[in-house]
Design a protein around this motif. Structure first.
Motif, short mmCIF file in Angstrom:
data_model
loop_
_atom_site.label_atom_id
_atom_site.label_comp_id
_atom_site.label_asym_id
_atom_site.label_seq_id
_atom_site.Cartn_x
_atom_site.Cartn_y
_atom_site.Cartn_z
N ALA A 35 45.08 33.41 61.76
CA ALA A 35 45.53 32.63 62.51
C ALA A 35 45.15 33.46 63.78
CB ALA A 35 47.06 32.33 62.12
N PHE A 36 44.70 32.50 64.83
CA PHE A 36 44.16 32.79 66.09
C PHE A 36 45.28 31.74 67.63
CE2 PHE A 36 40.90 31.85 63.97
CZ PHE A 36 40.57 31.26 64.92
N PHE A 37 45.36 32.36 68.43
CA PHE A 37 45.02 31.30 70.04
C PHE A 37 43.78 30.05 69.99
CE2 PHE A 37 48.98 34.51 70.46
CZ PHE A 37 50.10 32.87 70.79
N ASN A 39 42.25 28.75 73.51
CA ASN A 39 42.73 27.83 74.72
C ASN A 39 41.73 27.45 75.50
OD1 ASN A 39 45.22 30.82 75.21
ND2 ASN A 39 42.70 31.78 74.80
N ALA A 51 47.57 26.59 75.44
CA ALA A 51 47.48 27.67 73.98
C ALA A 51 48.41 26.92 73.29
CB ALA A 51 48.42 28.80 74.57
N ILE A 52 47.16 27.29 71.62
CA ILE A 52 47.77 26.76 71.00
C ILE A 52 47.73 28.16 69.29
CG2 ILE A 52 48.00 24.39 70.80
CD1 ILE A 52 45.70 24.03 68.90
N TRP A 53 48.53 28.27 69.05
CA TRP A 53 48.01 29.19 67.85
C TRP A 53 47.96 28.52 66.61
CZ3 TRP A 53 48.15 34.12 66.84
CH2 TRP A 53 48.56 34.60 65.84
N HIS A 55 46.78 28.46 63.15
CA HIS A 55 47.10 28.40 61.69
C HIS A 55 46.91 27.47 60.25
CE1 HIS A 55 49.71 30.03 58.42
NE2 HIS A 55 49.98 30.85 59.20
N GLY A 88 41.47 37.98 68.19
CA GLY A 88 43.10 37.29 67.75
C GLY A 88 43.40 36.12 68.65
N ASP A 89 42.67 35.64 70.20
CA ASP A 89 42.35 34.51 70.32
C ASP A 89 41.06 34.52 71.15
OD1 ASP A 89 42.29 35.92 72.78
OD2 ASP A 89 43.86 35.14 73.83
#
Length: 92
Positions: A35-37, A39, A51-53, A55, A88-89
């Motif tokens: 899972a990661f952000f 943008n 920005a969404i997570w 998953h 992570g994003d």
């Protein structure tokens, strides 16, 4: 401009070129269990940043406006995947 609905949220208007990258990243998240952000800019609201997570367990619905496929290169996809994995994003 297509639509994206993430989880139980309201549909959001997003450029098809961004949607294809989000869909590709979602496949990556699902495959790797990561899972990661993510943008991106939301064109319908004056270019506001979203920005969404992302998953693998959260439902993602994408509706493209364009009928023809939106191109994305393997090199670009690899770069996005590596950025998401390391940082992570990722921004699309």
């Amino acid at each position: 401009m297509g639509l994206m609905q993430y989880g139980m949220g309201a549909p959001t208007i997003v450029d098809d070129r961004v949607l294809v990258r989000i869909a590709a990243l979602r496949d990556l998240a699902r495959t790797n269990g990561e899972a990661f952000f993510v943008n991106f800019r939301q064109a319908a609201h004056g270019g506001s940043k979203v920005a969404i997570w992302l998953h693998p367990a959260v439902a993602l619905r994408i509706v493209y406006e364009r009928v023809e496929p939106v191109p994305i290169s393997g090199a670009e996809l690899s770069g996005l995947a590596e950025t998401a994995r390391v940082a992570g994003d990722v921004s699309v």
